[in-house]
Every structure is written in C-alpha cells, then in structure tokens.
Design a protein around this motif. Structure first.
Motif, mmCIF file in Angstrom:
data_model
loop_
_atom_site.group_PDB
_atom_site.id
_atom_site.type_symbol
_atom_site.label_atom_id
_atom_site.label_comp_id
_atom_site.label_asym_id
_atom_site.label_seq_id
_atom_site.Cartn_x
_atom_site.Cartn_y
_atom_site.Cartn_z
ATOM 1 N N UNK A 23 1.648 27.223 -33.758
ATOM 2 C CA UNK A 23 0.864 26.015 -33.519
ATOM 3 C C UNK A 23 0.023 26.155 -32.261
ATOM 4 N N UNK A 24 0.590 26.695 -31.208
ATOM 5 C CA UNK A 24 -0.139 26.809 -29.944
ATOM 6 C C UNK A 24 -1.406 27.647 -30.119
ATOM 7 N N UNK A 25 -1.345 28.686 -30.946
ATOM 8 C CA UNK A 25 -2.528 29.517 -31.178
ATOM 9 C C UNK A 25 -3.635 28.717 -31.840
ATOM 10 N N UNK A 26 -3.300 27.977 -32.890
ATOM 11 C CA UNK A 26 -4.308 27.195 -33.605
ATOM 12 C C UNK A 26 -4.870 26.079 -32.737
ATOM 13 N N UNK A 27 -4.015 25.434 -31.961
ATOM 14 C CA UNK A 27 -4.481 24.346 -31.092
ATOM 15 C C UNK A 27 -5.433 24.879 -30.022
ATOM 16 N N UNK A 28 -5.100 26.002 -29.422
ATOM 17 C CA UNK A 28 -5.965 26.575 -28.386
ATOM 18 C C UNK A 28 -7.320 26.971 -28.961
ATOM 19 N N UNK A 29 -7.313 27.581 -30.136
ATOM 20 C CA UNK A 29 -8.578 27.978 -30.753
ATOM 21 C C UNK A 29 -9.432 26.757 -31.091
ATOM 22 N N UNK A 30 -8.796 25.668 -31.545
ATOM 23 C CA UNK A 30 -9.572 24.483 -31.879
ATOM 24 C C UNK A 30 -10.114 23.810 -30.629
ATOM 25 N N UNK A 31 -9.337 23.798 -29.534
ATOM 26 C CA UNK A 31 -9.875 23.254 -28.280
ATOM 27 C C UNK A 31 -11.070 24.074 -27.814
ATOM 28 N N UNK A 32 -10.995 25.381 -27.992
ATOM 29 C CA UNK A 32 -12.134 26.223 -27.635
ATOM 30 C C UNK A 32 -13.354 25.881 -28.487
ATOM 31 N N UNK A 33 -13.120 25.630 -29.796
ATOM 32 C CA UNK A 33 -14.223 25.258 -30.680
ATOM 33 C C UNK A 33 -14.796 23.900 -30.289
ATOM 34 N N UNK A 34 -13.927 22.935 -29.950
ATOM 35 C CA UNK A 34 -14.393 21.611 -29.533
ATOM 36 C C UNK A 34 -15.247 21.716 -28.275
ATOM 37 N N UNK A 35 -14.771 22.501 -27.312
ATOM 38 C CA UNK A 35 -15.539 22.660 -26.075
ATOM 39 C C UNK A 35 -16.885 23.336 -26.345
ATOM 40 N N UNK A 36 -16.892 24.371 -27.169
ATOM 41 C CA UNK A 36 -18.144 25.058 -27.469
ATOM 42 C C UNK A 36 -19.117 24.175 -28.237
ATOM 43 N N UNK A 37 -18.627 23.432 -29.225
ATOM 44 C CA UNK A 37 -19.495 22.550 -29.994
ATOM 45 C C UNK A 37 -20.068 21.438 -29.112
ATOM 46 N N UNK A 38 -19.219 20.873 -28.263
ATOM 47 C CA UNK A 38 -19.688 19.804 -27.377
ATOM 48 C C UNK A 38 -20.750 20.322 -26.419
ATOM 49 N N UNK A 39 -20.523 21.500 -25.840
ATOM 50 C CA UNK A 39 -21.492 22.068 -24.906
ATOM 51 C C UNK A 39 -22.810 22.371 -25.604
ATOM 52 N N UNK A 40 -22.750 22.907 -26.826
ATOM 53 C CA UNK A 40 -23.975 23.248 -27.543
ATOM 54 C C UNK A 40 -24.783 22.003 -27.889
ATOM 55 N N UNK A 41 -24.092 20.952 -28.403
ATOM 56 C CA UNK A 41 -24.794 19.718 -28.757
ATOM 57 C C UNK A 41 -25.384 19.059 -27.510
#
Length: 457
Positions: A23-41
């Motif tokens: 679970x920790x792996x998937x959660x960390x990867x999704x937080x990374x995706x959220x941060x990247x998507x937010x920064x790009x938008x």
C-alpha cells in the motif's frame, strides 16, 4: 530431464506475497502524481496564462488525493493489497488520468504517455490477466481521447490543433508502448520472483540439512547425560544378579536387565561418536559403488540401465556425500522418466580427472532450454513429439548447485544425429573428487556386541 521439486508451503507463501502490491508504494506514487499534475496545471494556468478548465482539473486531481487519504486512514502503510483492490485502484488511476487529459487536449497533450505508468506497476506486481485487462482499459481510454477531447490549452486564439495523422501516430505509440513495456516489466519482475522463490527453496533444503547435522550434536549430548544414570543402573543390576539364587526367576530377570543395559550402552556409544567416524567403510565409496547406489532404485521402472566403468589406474574413492547422491540421483531419475527404453551411464577416470556421463534415448532438450540450463523454473522440455511433459525446474537448480559444491561441473546437451536423447556430463578433478575421502587405514575394530539383537537400526 530434471524434475521439479514439489512446492513447499513456505515458498508458495513467498511467491504469493511477492505478487501483492504494498500500500505504501501505491500511495507514494499517487501522491507524486497528484503533486506533478497540480504543478503542471498551475504552471499552465498562472505562469503561461493559457486558458483551461482550471476548476474541473483541480476537481479531478482532488479525487486522487481523496482516494489516497482514504487508503492511508483505512490501512497501515505496511499493508499489502489483494489483487482485486490493487486492480481497482490502478484502473482508477487510468480513468483519472484519462479525465484530466480529456480536459487538457487529449492525446495532443504530451503527458498522455503517462498511460504507461499504471500498466507497468500492474505488470510488476499483479497477474498477467489483470495486467492485460488494465492494458485494454488504457488503450480504450487512449482511443476515446483520439476522437473526444477539449482543445489543447495554448496562447493563441482558438488554441492549437495538431494534424490528425500526428495524433494518430501518438495513439499508435501509446498502444505499442503499453504492449512492449508491459511485457518487458512483467518478464523482469517474474524472473526476480522465480529466483527469489528458488533461493528460498534452497535455503529450506540447506536449513533442513543443518538441522539434521545439529541432531548429531544433540544425540551426543543426550548420550553423555544418560551415561551416569545408566552406569548406576548397570551397577545395581550387577549386585542384584550376584545376590539372586541360581535358577530362580529373579536370576533370569537380572540377567535380562544386564543384557538390556549393555544394549543401551552400545547405542549410547554409537550416538556419542555419531559423525566422528568419517573413515569407516560405510563413509567412503568407490565411483562404481556410488553409481550403483544411485542407479539401484531406478532398475525396477521398466527402463534398461547399463553402467560402464573404465579408467586408468586405481578406481577413485570418495567420501559418501548426500548432496552428491541427490544430484546424481536426480539426473538418473529424470533420465528414466524421459527415456524410451534405455539409459547408458559411462564412468571414466584418469590420473587427473573423473567423469560420469548419463545418456537417455528420449526426445532430448529443445534448443531454448539448452540456452537457459541451470536457471530455476525452466520447464519447457517436452515428452514426445507433442511437446507434453515438464521438467528442468527447481530440481536442476538445486541438483546443479549440490554437484558444483562437490567440485563437479555439469553440462547438458543433446546427442548428435542420427542418435537422439539427452546427455548429462559431470566432470571432477580427481583431487577434488577424492579430497574428502579421509579413509582410515589403521585403527581398532569395535568389539562385537554380546547380543546380536542389540545392534541399533
């Protein structure tokens, strides 16, 4: 030619846990995706000043953040997800990315390549069927975005509209990338899992061997502790025997008691010296006797086994080795499984080298097996023309390791046409084959027991 070992429950559990996504792996990867998507938008909207549905994009990104918060509150970070939940979460990631791309240009958005990420994670952690399903979902989303999407945010009025042929090329690249990288990631992860399971199985075998070795020491310690009370019993039995009248039932009982005490002392004496008598005739065996012991259990299975032993000078003699017996026995056992009617075992020795060659008249090895011989879980040798059958699994992996531990080198090949069948050849340096023989040429012979029935079995 080599059979697989039956899966141990521990190795089976290892294999199942290796497929469960943490679970920790998937959660960390999704937080990374959220941060990247937010920064790009935010960068496109505020820094570049391009028009895009900013609120809708933030809502899509927030949905991923909410899922992450729910997972973090629901389970501890060390929890391993089942395949069903992991598949649903990765499918959500694909749909969330598809929704975000729909709002920001579809496949014209260069971040469309991120469709590969959930499929790669699935290939590394989930079963092939689940990965294929997620791959089709990603391909379906990419296909929909090819025709339905909002305009790509751009600085000019009316936005930027790329040529349809170029977008079609991007779509093709995404689909090919899903297939190639998914298959590649699965293969790499599966090889790592197989090697891990094979090493775990080997550790179980070696741990069992170590446990058996430790029993020798425990037996010797128990024999030492039992020696004192047994000596007391022997002394009392002797006194009772001297006091009992001749011909009385008590005399017979005390005599029987003394015989059984002597039997116990003989057994304890053997336990005390267990593992110390390395030079007895049972601890060493000639090459011919080694092969006969390996071949003996296979002679009753309807396959003719011929043994030919030739050499220069005296026949080599080796220390009796359970590992070597297992390795050679595994080769002979599986040669018997695949042979049509005959097995030929040729043993030869010189002043410098000892070799054993095992030939069968079966179907032989497919070329792809010979290229990967010795690897765990290689199970592609067929029986007969239809390609059925199995072999070359953990049995070869462990047997090859044990043979190499004895100093030998194992090579597998096929017979040259017009002959057919597989050939297993093991070669030792003679000094390596005999270095642990340690035959005792002098020494006292143990005194025979007074009661033949007292020999421990």
């Amino acid at each position: 030619m080599i059979s697989t070992l039956k899966e141990h429950p521990a190795t089976g559990a290892i294999g199942r846990d290796a497929r469960r996504l943490k679970l920790d792996t998937l959660v960390r990867l999704r937080w990374l995706a959220v941060a990247g998507q937010s920064a790009a938008v935010a960068f496109v909207h505020f820094e570049l000043g391009y028009k895009l549905p900013f609120g809708a994009c933030l809502a899509v990104i927030a949905s991923a953040a909410l899922v992450n918060l729910w997972l973090s509150l629901r389970w501890p970070a060390s929890h391993r997800l089942g395949e069903d939940l992991a598949t649903v979460l990765l499918a959500f990631d694909i749909l969330q990315l598809g929704a975000l791309l729909y709002l920001t240009g579809g496949l014209q958005n260069p971040f469309a390549i991120l469709f590969l990420a959930p499929v790669l994670i699935s290939a590394a952690a989930l079963s092939p069927a689940r990965t294929v399903g997620l791959g089709f979902l990603a391909a379906g989303c990419a296909t929909l975005l090819l025709f339905h999407h909002r305009k790509l945010p751009w600085g000019t009025e009316g936005g930027l509209e790329l040529p349809h042929l170029y977008v079609l090329g991007v779509w093709s690249a995404i689909l090919l990338g899903l297939a190639f990288t998914g298959a590649f990631a699965y293969r790499i992860a599966e090889e790592a899992r197989q090697l891990s399971a094979a090493l775990a199985a080997t550790e179980l075998v070696l741990a069992r061997e170590q446990h058996l070795s430790q029993l020798d020491g425990l037996a010797a310690a128990a024999a030492h502790e039992l020696g004192t009370p047994l000596a007391t019993i022997a002394l009392v039995a002797k006194e009772l025997d001297l006091q009992a009248p001749e011909g009385s039932p008590l005399k017979e009982d005390t005599s029987l008691l003394r015989e059984q005490v002597e039997r116990c002392r003989s057994i304890l004496s053997k336990l005390t010296s267990l593992g110390d008598d390395q030079g007895g005739f049972l601890e060493s065996m000639s090459l011919r006797h080694l092969i006969e012991e390996v071949v003996g259990p296979q002679r009753s299975f309807g396959v003719a086994i011929e043994v030919v032993c030739t050499g220069e000078g005296p026949e080599p003699v080796s220390r009796r080795s359970p590992g070597l017996l297992y390795g050679l026995g595994n080769l002979v056992d599986n040669a018997a499984d695949f042979a049509e009617s005959r097995i030929l075992i040729e043993a030869h020795w010189t002043a410098h080298e000892v070799s054993v060659e095992i030939r069968d008249d079966g179907p032989g090895f497919p070329p792809e097996v010979l290229l990967r011989v010795g690897e765990p879980y290689v199970t592609t040798r067929g029986r007969g023309d239809d390609g059925s059958g199995s072999g070359l699994g953990l049995g070869l992996f462990i047997a090859k390791t044990l043979i190499e531990r004895s100093g030998g080198q194992l090579t597998l090949s096929n017979a040259m046409p017009p002959e057919r069948g597989a050939i297993a050849r093991i070669v030792w340096l003679r000094t390596s084959f005999e270095e642990k023989t340690a035959i005792t040429t002098t020494g006292s012979v143990p005194a025979p027991l007074t009661n033949p029935e007292s020999v421990p079995i």
